[in-house]
Design a protein around this motif. Structure first.
Motif, PDB file in Angstrom:
ATOM      1  N   ALA A 188     -11.371  -1.998 -10.099  1.00  0.00           N
ATOM      2  CA  ALA A 188     -12.145  -1.089 -10.948  1.00  0.00           C
ATOM      3  C   ALA A 188     -11.527   0.299 -11.077  1.00  0.00           C
ATOM      4  N   GLY A 189     -10.909   0.786  -9.985  1.00  0.00           N
ATOM      5  CA  GLY A 189     -10.522   2.195  -9.992  1.00  0.00           C
ATOM      6  C   GLY A 189      -9.073   2.529  -9.780  1.00  0.00           C
ATOM      7  N   VAL A 190      -8.224   1.543  -9.473  1.00  0.00           N
ATOM      8  CA  VAL A 190      -6.826   1.836  -9.143  1.00  0.00           C
ATOM      9  C   VAL A 190      -5.909   1.348 -10.266  1.00  0.00           C
ATOM     10  N   PRO A 191      -5.167   2.256 -10.897  1.00  0.00           N
ATOM     11  CA  PRO A 191      -4.241   1.839 -11.957  1.00  0.00           C
ATOM     12  C   PRO A 191      -2.937   1.306 -11.377  1.00  0.00           C
ATOM     13  N   GLU A 192      -2.194   0.598 -12.186  1.00  0.00           N
ATOM     14  CA  GLU A 192      -0.894   0.102 -11.760  1.00  0.00           C
ATOM     15  C   GLU A 192       0.097   1.265 -11.648  1.00  0.00           C
ATOM     16  N   SER A 193       1.076   1.098 -10.771  1.00  0.00           N
ATOM     17  CA  SER A 193       2.102   2.122 -10.581  1.00  0.00           C
ATOM     18  C   SER A 193       2.980   2.256 -11.827  1.00  0.00           C
ATOM     19  N   LYS A 194       3.095   3.489 -12.325  1.00  0.00           N
ATOM     20  CA  LYS A 194       3.965   3.731 -13.477  1.00  0.00           C
ATOM     21  C   LYS A 194       5.431   3.513 -13.110  1.00  0.00           C
ATOM     22  N   ALA A 195       5.766   3.818 -11.853  1.00  0.00           N
ATOM     23  CA  ALA A 195       7.146   3.611 -11.415  1.00  0.00           C
ATOM     24  C   ALA A 195       7.501   2.125 -11.450  1.00  0.00           C
ATOM     25  N   TRP A 196       6.565   1.278 -11.038  1.00  0.00           N
ATOM     26  CA  TRP A 196       6.837  -0.160 -11.105  1.00  0.00           C
ATOM     27  C   TRP A 196       6.976  -0.614 -12.553  1.00  0.00           C
ATOM     28  N   LEU A 197       6.120  -0.118 -13.433  1.00  0.00           N
ATOM     29  CA  LEU A 197       6.204  -0.494 -14.841  1.00  0.00           C
ATOM     30  C   LEU A 197       7.572  -0.142 -15.430  1.00  0.00           C
ATOM     31  N   ARG A 198       8.141   0.946 -14.959  1.00  0.00           N
ATOM     32  CA  ARG A 198       9.438   1.352 -15.488  1.00  0.00           C
ATOM     33  C   ARG A 198      10.586   0.554 -14.884  1.00  0.00           C
ATOM     34  N   HIS A 199      10.532   0.288 -13.598  1.00  0.00           N
ATOM     35  CA  HIS A 199      11.705  -0.249 -12.902  1.00  0.00           C
ATOM     36  C   HIS A 199      11.607  -1.732 -12.559  1.00  0.00           C
ATOM     37  N   ARG A 200      10.553  -2.414 -12.957  1.00  0.00           N
ATOM     38  CA  ARG A 200      10.373  -3.803 -12.523  1.00  0.00           C
ATOM     39  C   ARG A 200      11.515  -4.687 -13.005  1.00  0.00           C
ATOM     40  N   GLU A 201      11.860  -5.633 -12.146  1.00  0.00           N
ATOM     41  CA  GLU A 201      12.930  -6.577 -12.455  1.00  0.00           C
ATOM     42  C   GLU A 201      12.373  -7.776 -13.227  1.00  0.00           C
ATOM     43  N   ALA A 202      13.279  -8.491 -13.889  1.00  0.00           N
ATOM     44  CA  ALA A 202      12.866  -9.608 -14.741  1.00  0.00           C
ATOM     45  C   ALA A 202      12.639 -10.901 -13.971  1.00  0.00           C
ATOM     46  N   GLY A 235       0.808  -1.214   0.000  1.00  0.00           N
ATOM     47  CA  GLY A 235       0.000   0.000   0.000  1.00  0.00           C
ATOM     48  C   GLY A 235       0.840   1.262   0.000  1.00  0.00           C
ATOM     49  N   ALA A 236       1.900   1.277   0.820  1.00  0.00           N
ATOM     50  CA  ALA A 236       2.762   2.456   0.886  1.00  0.00           C
ATOM     51  C   ALA A 236       3.455   2.717  -0.445  1.00  0.00           C
ATOM     52  N   SER A 237       3.992   1.660  -1.058  1.00  0.00           N
ATOM     53  CA  SER A 237       4.704   1.844  -2.326  1.00  0.00           C
ATOM     54  C   SER A 237       3.750   2.290  -3.432  1.00  0.00           C
ATOM     55  N   LEU A 238       2.572   1.682  -3.505  1.00  0.00           N
ATOM     56  CA  LEU A 238       1.614   2.042  -4.541  1.00  0.00           C
ATOM     57  C   LEU A 238       1.152   3.486  -4.379  1.00  0.00           C
ATOM     58  N   ALA A 239       0.826   3.883  -3.143  1.00  0.00           N
ATOM     59  CA  ALA A 239       0.340   5.242  -2.910  1.00  0.00           C
ATOM     60  C   ALA A 239       1.431   6.273  -3.170  1.00  0.00           C
ATOM     61  N   MET A 240       2.623   6.061  -2.613  1.00  0.00           N
ATOM     62  CA  MET A 240       3.690   7.051  -2.755  1.00  0.00           C
ATOM     63  C   MET A 240       4.194   7.148  -4.188  1.00  0.00           C
ATOM     64  N   GLU A 241       4.173   6.047  -4.929  1.00  0.00           N
ATOM     65  CA  GLU A 241       4.591   6.075  -6.330  1.00  0.00           C
ATOM     66  C   GLU A 241       3.556   6.725  -7.239  1.00  0.00           C
ATOM     67  N   SER A 242       2.314   6.782  -6.794  1.00  0.00           N
ATOM     68  CA  SER A 242       1.219   7.214  -7.658  1.00  0.00           C
ATOM     69  C   SER A 242       0.870   8.684  -7.518  1.00  0.00           C
ATOM     70  N   VAL A 243       1.120   9.279  -6.346  1.00  0.00           N
ATOM     71  CA  VAL A 243       0.669  10.651  -6.113  1.00  0.00           C
ATOM     72  C   VAL A 243       1.725  11.654  -6.566  1.00  0.00           C
ATOM     73  N   PRO A 244       1.322  12.897  -6.867  1.00  0.00           N
ATOM     74  CA  PRO A 244       2.284  13.947  -7.203  1.00  0.00           C
ATOM     75  C   PRO A 244       3.268  14.164  -6.065  1.00  0.00           C
ATOM     76  N   ARG A 245       4.513  14.471  -6.412  1.00  0.00           N
ATOM     77  CA  ARG A 245       5.564  14.559  -5.390  1.00  0.00           C
ATOM     78  C   ARG A 245       5.269  15.596  -4.314  1.00  0.00           C
ATOM     79  N   ARG A 246       4.688  16.721  -4.689  1.00  0.00           N
ATOM     80  CA  ARG A 246       4.464  17.788  -3.708  1.00  0.00           C
ATOM     81  C   ARG A 246       3.396  17.408  -2.681  1.00  0.00           C
TER      82      ARG A 246
END
Length: 419
Positions: free
Chosen positions: A195-209, A132-143
């Motif tokens: 229904a309403g929560v998208p995947e983290s863009k940060a995870w999509l970029r940095h995910r390991e194989a 939950g922490a990683s998904l929320a912090m990766e998803s919201v605007p930095r400010r």
């Protein structure tokens, strides 16, 4: 490993919230709130469960220990899943898992079955916070990261309050089993996430194989991991040292009635919620470490009122301000740990550090209770927390921070200090 080209993944805007941002924060907040509710249900049922299963209260307290002991394993398993297969799917699986176990606790025919189920529940509770922490912090605007970190962490206190309300309303009418059966409600959250929560863009970029690559990344960052575990251990000493025995302390040392103690507990948990949000917000302006040290300072100066207050009003005010400080520092933790963790293991490292910290700090109540026999209850509580605040403050001050780290492009913020 970067499996998506930069052109296909746009950075999260720093100013505005979209509907998906609200859905993500709400889902993660509710996940932690309902998880905490399910844990604290047992706290309010110690005597009732002991009578129902015909065991001692100590045996029921042991089920709490069983839950705490398995939380690091849950953080490891679900954290790996989150880093390998995505935050969103892992969070849905986690919510469904702990909801199912909670409902089964309500059907437990014996103490043996109950304690096994509570150990299994610990796996789910251990997994939820990190995802939950990683998904929320990766998803919201930095400010907005600081204040929403406080909102997210305040779910723990909200869960406590909901458990207290349920104990007053549901328990007298429908009995203790219904307290666990309503634990099915978080399963509906999985549908909301889908229904309403998208995947983290940060995870999509940095995910390991592979899982092996994830573990290798953790291994390369072992020093940072050890620091996070040390910091979280001190944070656990701080929170559990001021919360767990405090109701018993008020009853025993100050002869306050159980009903009044319950009211005071609700009051200081409101302070905890306010503190988490306020100091989370302040961390955006003054930095993570400075805000945490400010919260530590508040907790330190109110110790005389919190432990030695001469009236119920002074004790209640001291407890309110104490939890403002304690949970104020905690409100910064989701953002701080997420920013200090390597991009590709942000699902695993924060949650595992968090729950290893609570495992190491598990003797907190035993230490304070032993000190009570030598220096008295008030000085046992106060002396322990004075030491924790001074040592924990030093650990935080000598650490580093990466406030405002760009989770999509890597760190663009200056790293302040050194561990």
């Amino acid at each position: 490993m970067n499996t998506h080209s930069p052109s296909k993944i746009e950075a999260t805007p720093d100013l505005f919230f979209s509907g998906s941002h609200w859905h993500t924060v709400l889902a993660c907040f509710l996940g932690w709130t309902l998880d905490a509710f399910d844990f604290f249900v047992v706290v309010f049922l110690v005597g009732t469960l002991a009578e129902s299963f015909q065991v001692s209260k100590a045996d029921i307290v042991l089920t709490l220990t069983a839950t705490l002991a398995t939380r690091p394993a849950g953080a490891f398993v679900f954290g790996l899943l989150a880093d390998r297969y995505g935050r969103r799917r892992s969070l849905m699986a986690n919510v469904i898992f702990y909801s199912l176990i909670e409902v089964l606790c309500g059907f437990a025919p014996s103490f043996t079955v109950f304690i096994i189920l509570r150990a299994l529940y610990g796996l789910g509770m251990g997994g939820e916070w990190g995802i939950g922490a990683s998904l929320a912090m990766e998803s919201v605007p930095r400010r907005w990261r600081g204040i929403l970190s406080g909102v997210l962490q305040s779910g723990y206190s909200v869960g406590y309050l909901l458990a207290a309300v349920a104990a007053r309303i549901i328990l007298p009418v429908w009995g203790w089993r219904a307290m666990f059966w309503i634990g099915a409600s978080p399963a509906l959250l999985a549908l909301y996430i889908r229904a309403g929560v998208p995947e983290s863009k940060a995870w999509l970029r940095h995910r390991e194989a592979s899982v092996r690559a994830i573990l290798q990344t953790v291994g390369r960052n072992w020093k940072a991991f050890c620091y996070l575990v040390l910091m979280m251990t001190m944070m656990m000493f701080l929170s559990h040292g001021t919360q767990d025995l405090y109701p018993d302390f008020l009853k025993t040392a100050h002869n306050i009635s159980a009903s009044t103690v319950s009211d005071i507990a609700v009051f200081y948990n409101i302070g905890a919620i306010i503190g988490a949000i306020v100091f989370g917000h302040l961390s955006e302006r003054f930095g993570r470490r400075r805000a945490m040290l400010g919260a530590f300072g508040l907790a330190f100066v109110v110790i005389p009122f919190w432990a030695f207050g001469g009236s119920i009003g002074v004790l209640a005010a001291g407890a309110f301000l104490m939890q403002m400080g304690v949970q104020g520092a905690w409100g910064i933790i989701p953002a701080h740990l997420s920013e200090l963790s390597p991009d590709s293991v942000r699902g695993l490292l924060p949650g595992l550090s968090y729950h290893l910290g609570i495992l190491i700090a598990s003797p907190t109540n035993t230490i304070e209770y032993a000190l009570r026999d030598h220096v008295g209850y008030a000085w046992a509580m106060a002396g322990f927390e004075i030491a924790v605040i001074l040592i924990g403050g030093t650990v935080i001050a000598l650490g580093r921070e990466q406030k405002g780290k760009d989770f999509l492009k890597g760190s663009t913020a200056a790293i302040r200090g050194a561990p």
